[in-house]
Scaffold this motif. Sequence first.
Motif, mmCIF file in Angstrom:
data_model
loop_
_atom_site.group_PDB
_atom_site.id
_atom_site.type_symbol
_atom_site.label_atom_id
_atom_site.label_comp_id
_atom_site.label_asym_id
_atom_site.label_seq_id
_atom_site.Cartn_x
_atom_site.Cartn_y
_atom_site.Cartn_z
ATOM 1 N N ASN A 166 0.836 -1.203 0.000
ATOM 2 C CA ASN A 166 0.000 0.000 0.000
ATOM 3 C C ASN A 166 0.875 1.259 0.000
ATOM 4 O O ASN A 166 0.631 2.197 -0.774
ATOM 5 N N GLN A 167 1.889 1.277 0.832
ATOM 6 C CA GLN A 167 2.756 2.459 0.922
ATOM 7 C C GLN A 167 3.457 2.727 -0.415
ATOM 8 O O GLN A 167 3.573 3.877 -0.850
ATOM 9 N N TYR A 168 3.900 1.647 -1.047
ATOM 10 C CA TYR A 168 4.583 1.806 -2.331
ATOM 11 C C TYR A 168 3.639 2.421 -3.370
ATOM 12 O O TYR A 168 3.985 3.387 -4.063
ATOM 13 N N VAL A 169 2.428 1.874 -3.472
ATOM 14 C CA VAL A 169 1.508 2.351 -4.509
ATOM 15 C C VAL A 169 1.040 3.787 -4.205
ATOM 16 O O VAL A 169 0.941 4.616 -5.115
ATOM 17 N N VAL A 170 0.786 4.076 -2.928
ATOM 18 C CA VAL A 170 0.360 5.447 -2.583
ATOM 19 C C VAL A 170 1.467 6.443 -2.957
ATOM 20 O O VAL A 170 1.182 7.552 -3.421
ATOM 21 N N GLY A 171 2.706 6.015 -2.823
ATOM 22 C CA GLY A 171 3.806 6.881 -3.248
ATOM 23 C C GLY A 171 3.722 7.245 -4.722
ATOM 24 O O GLY A 171 4.168 8.313 -5.145
ATOM 25 N N LYS A 172 3.136 6.366 -5.517
ATOM 26 C CA LYS A 172 2.997 6.618 -6.958
ATOM 27 C C LYS A 172 1.865 7.594 -7.260
ATOM 28 O O LYS A 172 1.718 8.054 -8.395
ATOM 29 N N ILE A 173 1.013 7.855 -6.250
ATOM 30 C CA ILE A 173 -0.081 8.815 -6.439
ATOM 31 C C ILE A 173 0.459 10.246 -6.387
ATOM 32 O O ILE A 173 -0.052 11.144 -7.057
ATOM 33 N N GLU A 174 1.515 10.436 -5.613
ATOM 34 C CA GLU A 174 2.024 11.789 -5.376
ATOM 35 C C GLU A 174 2.341 12.548 -6.681
ATOM 36 O O GLU A 174 1.897 13.689 -6.848
ATOM 37 N N PRO A 175 3.078 11.932 -7.620
ATOM 38 C CA PRO A 175 3.347 12.690 -8.856
ATOM 39 C C PRO A 175 2.081 13.018 -9.650
ATOM 40 O O PRO A 175 2.044 14.048 -10.336
ATOM 41 N N ILE A 176 1.072 12.168 -9.546
ATOM 42 C CA ILE A 176 -0.180 12.473 -10.257
ATOM 43 C C ILE A 176 -0.808 13.734 -9.662
ATOM 44 O O ILE A 176 -1.255 14.632 -10.378
ATOM 45 N N ILE A 177 -0.837 13.781 -8.339
ATOM 46 C CA ILE A 177 -1.431 14.940 -7.666
ATOM 47 C C ILE A 177 -0.664 16.215 -8.024
ATOM 48 O O ILE A 177 -1.253 17.259 -8.301
ATOM 49 N N LYS A 178 0.645 16.101 -8.059
ATOM 50 C CA LYS A 178 1.443 17.282 -8.412
ATOM 51 C C LYS A 178 1.148 17.718 -9.846
ATOM 52 O O LYS A 178 1.062 18.912 -10.132
ATOM 53 N N ALA A 179 0.997 16.726 -10.734
ATOM 54 C CA ALA A 179 0.715 17.060 -12.137
ATOM 55 C C ALA A 179 -0.671 17.687 -12.307
ATOM 56 O O ALA A 179 -0.937 18.351 -13.300
ATOM 57 N N MET A 180 -1.553 17.466 -11.341
ATOM 58 C CA MET A 180 -2.886 18.090 -11.386
ATOM 59 C C MET A 180 -2.831 19.566 -11.011
ATOM 60 O O MET A 180 -3.812 20.264 -11.152
ATOM 61 N N GLY A 181 -1.712 19.987 -10.454
ATOM 62 C CA GLY A 181 -1.625 21.369 -9.986
ATOM 63 C C GLY A 181 -2.334 21.595 -8.671
ATOM 64 O O GLY A 181 -2.857 22.687 -8.419
#
Lengths: 232, 592
Positions: free
Chosen positions: B480-495
């Motif tokens: 879970n921690q690994y995959v949630v870490g992959k969410i972070e760049p998506i959120i940043k790309a959303m502005g």
Amino acid sequence: MKIPSSTRRNFTAGLLGSTSFWMYGGHKVWADALQSEGALAYKPQYFNHEEWQFINAACARIFPADAHGPDGALLGAPEFIDRQMDTPYGHGQLWYMSGPFRAGAPNLGYQLPLPPRDLYRQAIAAANMYVRDHHQGQVFAQLAAPEQIAVLKAFEQGKMMLGDVPAHAFFEQLRQNTLEGVFSDPLYGGNKGLAGWTLLGFPGARADFMDWVNQKGAPYPFGPVSMSGETA
Amino acid sequence: MCAKKVDAIVIGAGWAGSILAKELTEAGLSVVMLERGDERATAVEGDYPSSIDELRGAIRHRLFQNLSQSTVTIRNTLDQEALPYRRLAAFLPGEGVGGAGLHWSGVHFRVAPDDLALRTNVVARYGKNFIPEGMNLQDYGVTYEELEPFFDKAEKVFGTSGEPYTINGKIAGNGNRFAPDRSDAFPLPAMGEVYSASLFRSAASNVGYHPYALPAANASAQYTNPYGVQMGPCNFCGYCSGYDCYMYSKASPNVNILPALRQDPKFTLITKAHVLKVNLDADKKKATGVSYLDLRTRQQVELDADLVIISAFQFHNVHLMLLSGIGQPYDPKQNTGTVGRNFVYQTITTSRAWLSPKQYTNLFVGAGGAGVAIDDFNSMNFDHGPLGFVGGSPVWVNQAGVKPIAAAIGGPGGKAPTWGEGYKDAMVDTYRHSLTIDAHGSNMAYRDVYLDLDPTYNNAYGQPLLRMTFNWKDNDIRMNQYVVGKIEPIIKAMGATKYSLGMLKDGEVFDTRRYQTTHLGGGAVMGTDPKTSCINRYLQSWDVSNVFVIGASAFPQGMGYNPTGMVAALAYWAAYHIRTTYLKNPGPMVQA
């Protein structure tokens, strides 16, 4: 049973006199609603005088008046909670209430033999006893707002017991029921004037967004409507 | 009352039971379906506007199991005393006709083919030592190719909306490129995308992932299914999960199967019928029928049948097997028995991104099954070798319609207060300008995570409650921690202006007070070895060959996908083999 209407009028007067309340444009509906004596005349069916005052004060602290609008007491959360006490929920008929009742790790959930109505009765009495001990014989409803907030924080975060009830469990019950009252359909006694929904921008029972699936970030343009057709 | 005899008894009126009842009546059998809850019909429970009353619906649990009659007990470890799950919170089983299929959201997946043979695949790719000590990693014993016709059939019955990637090996759309090949298109085009989902799509694509439209059993257009029943077009009202869809747009047994089934004279539905046990013959090799309690008269009724289908909710299936003495109960200390073994859940955490005050996410607009997802970190779609864990999570924006009470109680998120000063400001910002992204992950099976009968607590009918022994494990927390870490760049790309990542913490203990998911699984798992599975690859009991056990209870592991699509496909798969093989020659379809 005596209705503490003077207390309620004081809340109202305080709000009506507050600049921020009047400056917030969307709440004219509130000025109208509050002038109706009928809206203030709810007689609690379950809570006694002391409990009713406690609930009113607590609802106003949990959901306070501010620039966004009135507090949870004025929005009818106390009436909501009082009416919920005589539902299957209030009587604990939605919960597994067979024994033995044993204390356990908090993460295993609620383990008291008390349905919500009994929990309130026991915990409010104990809470007022706690307040009397710490505030020269005053009860919770008599304290100034900052003192009430401090007491609620002590309940929320502390490890003390209120009778058989852990104070944090009582606080969470109160917090959840207050918010249920503010944000449920006005059918249940709270969310007066649909002010809870207006605050969030929730359109209530409209429940049809066929033409509004994706507005590319624009706000939804229509105000709320209740199940009975009341609008705001 | 004297015992009556029918060809088949189906226990539970949810998806699995309704599918089996339909298939068995089509095969010419007389079928009695027993449902312990109330009759439910969209004309009543779906009547607008009372159908969309949040207090009565999702908050007071109108369509859910009433725990006052029966619940489970829960503990985290073998040495703990289990305590009753007294108030619904962490998971929400259904009750009444339609079961959890009436109040579900409608996310309608197939399966990641690698998940069906997870043990074989993990061992082949990373070696046997990659599997942590105490993890019971297993295969289903059935392949995607075998199940494909039944996924296809279920989608056509459910009126599922989606976009394909390949059909018969040819690229046919911009769907999930990790999804297995299809024999046909989705019956309906993909659902529209709310603003939050469209932002997720472009952001995920910009950081190199592969977004796709969630397959939804919410009808994107008017639809008539193969049984001749009709669905209306979804209007994104947001009242899927926890509600009976007033638009007849969300697939449910009540809308998609029962209107056809109820007209069949060979079919009888009995509500308020609480099955106490499946009755067995003296040597426990054959079921003779069931005993149920008529909750209206409080009379016990015996009903005989040649075939018994156990198709209630996942843990009720296991409970009923234990109460009936079907198979050997699992013993975690001796590591013997199979009933209750491999009880699994899912790891679901929610992250939140706040947008600028000019961007309104209108969270109340939504559909339970709609959204945009990525599968880049699901199943075996990424290299686990250097990561050292088994499993994965799809990640998505699934804006299902956020209602105000649930939002207010949940609080504004981040570090904002949950009441008092500052609460309203933060709540307004969150409700108007934020969106959520879920990591909807797998959960593996472990030797000390299981189901059995509680030694202390009983239900209202004097029977022992089912006991859950469950805790989060290091493998799944790290996944879970690994995959949630992959969410972070998506959120940043959303502005996003700010964000908060939700993830399981190291050593986190399962908390029954907070809703996580109703996607419970396992406990009566399918497989090829009777030492490690309760039922064979046709979902037939290894021990009692005229009993079939249908549901998510058959899953050996908790998968990243939502379970209903897999449950429906397994139901049609089992029904097909009962019809084509079992009924011609009743007996074990696989030799133990």
